[in-house]
Design a protein around this motif. Structure first.
Motif, PDB file in Angstrom:
ATOM      1  N   GLN A 146       0.836  -1.206   0.000  1.00  0.00           N
ATOM      2  CA  GLN A 146       0.000   0.000   0.000  1.00  0.00           C
ATOM      3  C   GLN A 146       0.870   1.255   0.000  1.00  0.00           C
ATOM      4  N   LEU A 147       1.957   1.198   0.759  1.00  0.00           N
ATOM      5  CA  LEU A 147       2.887   2.331   0.767  1.00  0.00           C
ATOM      6  C   LEU A 147       3.437   2.598  -0.628  1.00  0.00           C
ATOM      7  N   ALA A 148       3.837   1.516  -1.306  1.00  0.00           N
ATOM      8  CA  ALA A 148       4.422   1.647  -2.649  1.00  0.00           C
ATOM      9  C   ALA A 148       3.422   2.261  -3.622  1.00  0.00           C
ATOM     10  N   ARG A 149       2.136   1.900  -3.456  1.00  0.00           N
ATOM     11  CA  ARG A 149       1.115   2.461  -4.349  1.00  0.00           C
ATOM     12  C   ARG A 149       0.948   3.966  -4.145  1.00  0.00           C
ATOM     13  N   LYS A 150       1.179   4.407  -2.904  1.00  0.00           N
ATOM     14  CA  LYS A 150       1.012   5.826  -2.597  1.00  0.00           C
ATOM     15  C   LYS A 150       2.308   6.613  -2.784  1.00  0.00           C
ATOM     16  N   ALA A 151       3.350   5.918  -3.185  1.00  0.00           N
ATOM     17  CA  ALA A 151       4.655   6.575  -3.326  1.00  0.00           C
ATOM     18  C   ALA A 151       4.633   7.611  -4.447  1.00  0.00           C
ATOM     19  N   GLU A 152       5.437   8.650  -4.265  1.00  0.00           N
ATOM     20  CA  GLU A 152       5.593   9.674  -5.294  1.00  0.00           C
ATOM     21  C   GLU A 152       7.007   9.578  -5.864  1.00  0.00           C
ATOM     22  N   LEU A 153       7.138   9.952  -7.138  1.00  0.00           N
ATOM     23  CA  LEU A 153       8.446   9.906  -7.795  1.00  0.00           C
ATOM     24  C   LEU A 153       9.102  11.278  -7.743  1.00  0.00           C
ATOM     25  N   GLU A 154      10.340  11.304  -7.266  1.00  0.00           N
ATOM     26  CA  GLU A 154      11.110  12.548  -7.233  1.00  0.00           C
ATOM     27  C   GLU A 154      12.362  12.384  -8.086  1.00  0.00           C
ATOM     28  N   ILE A 155      12.729  13.441  -8.783  1.00  0.00           N
ATOM     29  CA  ILE A 155      13.898  13.398  -9.665  1.00  0.00           C
ATOM     30  C   ILE A 155      15.185  13.354  -8.848  1.00  0.00           C
ATOM     31  N   LYS A 156      16.099  12.472  -9.234  1.00  0.00           N
ATOM     32  CA  LYS A 156      17.440  12.408  -8.630  1.00  0.00           C
ATOM     33  C   LYS A 156      18.375  13.227  -9.524  1.00  0.00           C
ATOM     34  N   GLU A 157      18.969  14.257  -8.959  1.00  0.00           N
ATOM     35  CA  GLU A 157      19.743  15.181  -9.779  1.00  0.00           C
ATOM     36  C   GLU A 157      21.050  14.583 -10.291  1.00  0.00           C
ATOM     37  N   ASP A 158      21.866  14.050  -9.412  1.00  0.00           N
ATOM     38  CA  ASP A 158      23.185  13.570  -9.840  1.00  0.00           C
ATOM     39  C   ASP A 158      23.541  12.270  -9.131  1.00  0.00           C
ATOM     40  N   GLU A 159      22.560  11.388  -9.109  1.00  0.00           N
ATOM     41  CA  GLU A 159      22.760  10.115  -8.443  1.00  0.00           C
ATOM     42  C   GLU A 159      22.543   8.979  -9.429  1.00  0.00           C
ATOM     43  N   ALA A 160      23.281   7.910  -9.243  1.00  0.00           N
ATOM     44  CA  ALA A 160      23.177   6.759 -10.152  1.00  0.00           C
ATOM     45  C   ALA A 160      21.889   5.975  -9.892  1.00  0.00           C
ATOM     46  N   ILE A 161      21.480   5.267 -10.907  1.00  0.00           N
ATOM     47  CA  ILE A 161      20.289   4.423 -10.816  1.00  0.00           C
ATOM     48  C   ILE A 161      20.549   3.274  -9.846  1.00  0.00           C
ATOM     49  N   VAL A 162      19.554   3.024  -8.983  1.00  0.00           N
ATOM     50  CA  VAL A 162      19.576   1.838  -8.118  1.00  0.00           C
ATOM     51  C   VAL A 162      18.285   1.072  -8.362  1.00  0.00           C
ATOM     52  N   ASN A 163      18.274  -0.160  -7.890  1.00  0.00           N
ATOM     53  CA  ASN A 163      17.089  -0.988  -8.075  1.00  0.00           C
ATOM     54  C   ASN A 163      15.872  -0.311  -7.443  1.00  0.00           C
ATOM     55  N   GLY A 164      14.767  -0.276  -8.165  1.00  0.00           N
ATOM     56  CA  GLY A 164      13.554   0.373  -7.682  1.00  0.00           C
ATOM     57  C   GLY A 164      13.342   1.750  -8.261  1.00  0.00           C
ATOM     58  N   ASP A 165      14.413   2.368  -8.789  1.00  0.00           N
ATOM     59  CA  ASP A 165      14.278   3.678  -9.441  1.00  0.00           C
ATOM     60  C   ASP A 165      13.540   3.533 -10.764  1.00  0.00           C
TER      61      ASP A 165
END
Length: 430
Positions: A146-165
């Motif tokens: 339920q938490l994941a469904r309510k999650a919001e996406l925020e831009i990562k400025e200068d960070e590498a991709i990790v699993n779940g992004d």
């Protein structure tokens, strides 16, 4: 009319049907009444040509085919009733060339009939009922979902991709240096770790930052729908345009109220979810128990299933599948295009389940007969009342929707009662 049934190899036999001369002549009369309305002959108004003149001009043989089309279906249907057989496919009719005016007519029908299962053990079957215990970990997993469904996406400025992004990418696929059709996309939002792309694709983007590019090398699965790519290696030139990460809401009482307005706290939500999960597990366990008993009874039975019954069941399944696709806004033709399958492939894919459905159905029917399982008028009325309440219809409207008869309903109730009989007579361990 008389009929004789001779069982032959397997589920095939011959039905010999003798029709008296009187019925032959009646069929010819009906054929003439039909044909005379359709012919134009100078000197006669349409439909008014006398029978003797017709036969003299065209010959009585001109009526034979129409007479046979009138006579044979009725004679075959009456023969089925007389002999008590249950055909499962269209018959092969033979002997119609012997048809003649004023003579008894005998023809044969090669018929495939419903098989008679040889039942094995079906009482005292041993099964273990699945656990209905709900763990705290399972409840927590639901809350995290339920938490994941309510999650919001925020831009990562200068960070590498990790699993779940989620990576917004442009990509184009090449095989032996040549771009292939369907391998290009722009501004595609791909959740890393979702498994929605070709195996190995998403993992290779971990560690890449927005603005960077990477060549991703993958091998298409052997069963890939596009035959020209199946099992082949390909290189995707990928540019990561943007990286977004999930920001989960705070797990507190307010979150619990947002998920379920009927609860006042997070602990109350956990308790409610646990209770609901227990009820669902109980229903699932009972359903699985029934399915296992039915499967075991069917496995213990010896049945030679006619190919026509499997074929007919496959087509019923394809029709059901097509209806489900329509509810999703897709047609079978579009499904074939997207999946790379054709009707023959889908036919073969559904064959094992179709054969099992027929086996189970025949087994349950045979058990019901062996145990004299009856359906009472009260059973039918209770089911009609239940369905009427579900669909907001009257009992009479339900019967009309069922084709004007309760036969289908009676068969369903008998099947349910037979499954209950298996449960009542099983050896169940918790």
């Amino acid at each position: 009319m008389s009929a004789k049934w001779e069982k032959q190899e397997g589920n095939i036999g011959t039905l010999t049907i003798e029709v008296p001369a009187e019925e032959v002549n009646k069929a010819l009369d009906k054929a003439f009444a039909k044909v005379v309305k359709e012919i134009n002959v100078p000197g006669f108004r349409k439909g008014k040509m006398p029978r003797p003149i017709f036969e003299k001009r065209f010959g009585v043989e001109a009526l034979y085919q129409d007479a046979l089309e009138i006579l044979v279906p009725d004679a075959y249907s009456n023969a089925i009733d007389e002999t008590g057989i249950t055909p499962v496919d269209y018959p092969e009719i033979d002997g119609t060339e012997a048809f003649a005016k004023g003579q008894a007519f005998t023809f044969t029908a090669k018929v495939t009939v419903k098989p008679e299962p040889k039942l094995g053990d079906y009482k005292g079957l041993e099964v273990t009922k699945a656990s209905t215990e709900v763990t705290d970990e399972e409840v927590e997993a639901q809350i995290q979902e339920q938490l994941a469904r309510k999650a919001e996406l925020e831009i990562k400025e200068d960070e590498a991709i990790v699993n779940g992004d989620t990576a917004v990418i442009d990509f184009e696929g090449f095989q032996d240096g040549v771009a292939f059709e369907g391998g290009k996309g722009e501004d595609y939002a791909l959740e890393i770790g979702s498994g929605s792309f070709i195996p190995g694709f998403e993992e290779q983007l971990v560690g890449v930052k927005a603005g960077e590019s990477k060549d991703v090398v993958v091998t298409f699965p052997e069963e890939y729908h596009a035959a020209e790519l199946a099992g082949k290696e390909a290189t995707f030139k990928v540019t990561v345009k943007e990286v977004k990460t999930k920001v989960l809401p705070e797990l507190n009482d307010e979150f619990a109220k947002e998920i379920d307005p009927e609860v006042e706290s997070l602990e109350a939500l956990r308790a409610k979810l646990k209770e609901q999960a227990a009820e669902q597990k109980k229903a699932d366990a009972e359903s699985a128990l029934r399915d296992e008993l039915v499967e075991k009874a069917a496995e213990n039975a010896e049945i030679e299933i006619p190919e026509s019954m499997i074929h007919n069941e496959i087509h019923r399944m394809i029709d059901e599948f097509g209806q489900r696709l329509q509810m999703q806004g897709m047609s079978l033709d579009l499904y074939y295009q997207f999946s790379g399958q054709d009707e023959n492939a889908l036919h073969e894919q559904m064959r094992p389940e179709a054969e099992n459905r027929v086996r189970v159905s025949l087994t349950l029917e045979a058990i019901g007969q062996a145990e004299n399982i009856e359906v009472t008028e009260e059973d039918v009325n209770a089911e009609l009342e239940k369905m009427a309440g579900q669909f907001g219809m009257t009992n009479e409207q339900i019967i009309t929707a069922l084709g004007g008869s309760t036969e289908i309903l009676e068969n369903d109730i008998r099947t349910q009662k037979t499954v209950e009989f298996l449960v009542e007579n099983a050896k169940i361990t918790e």
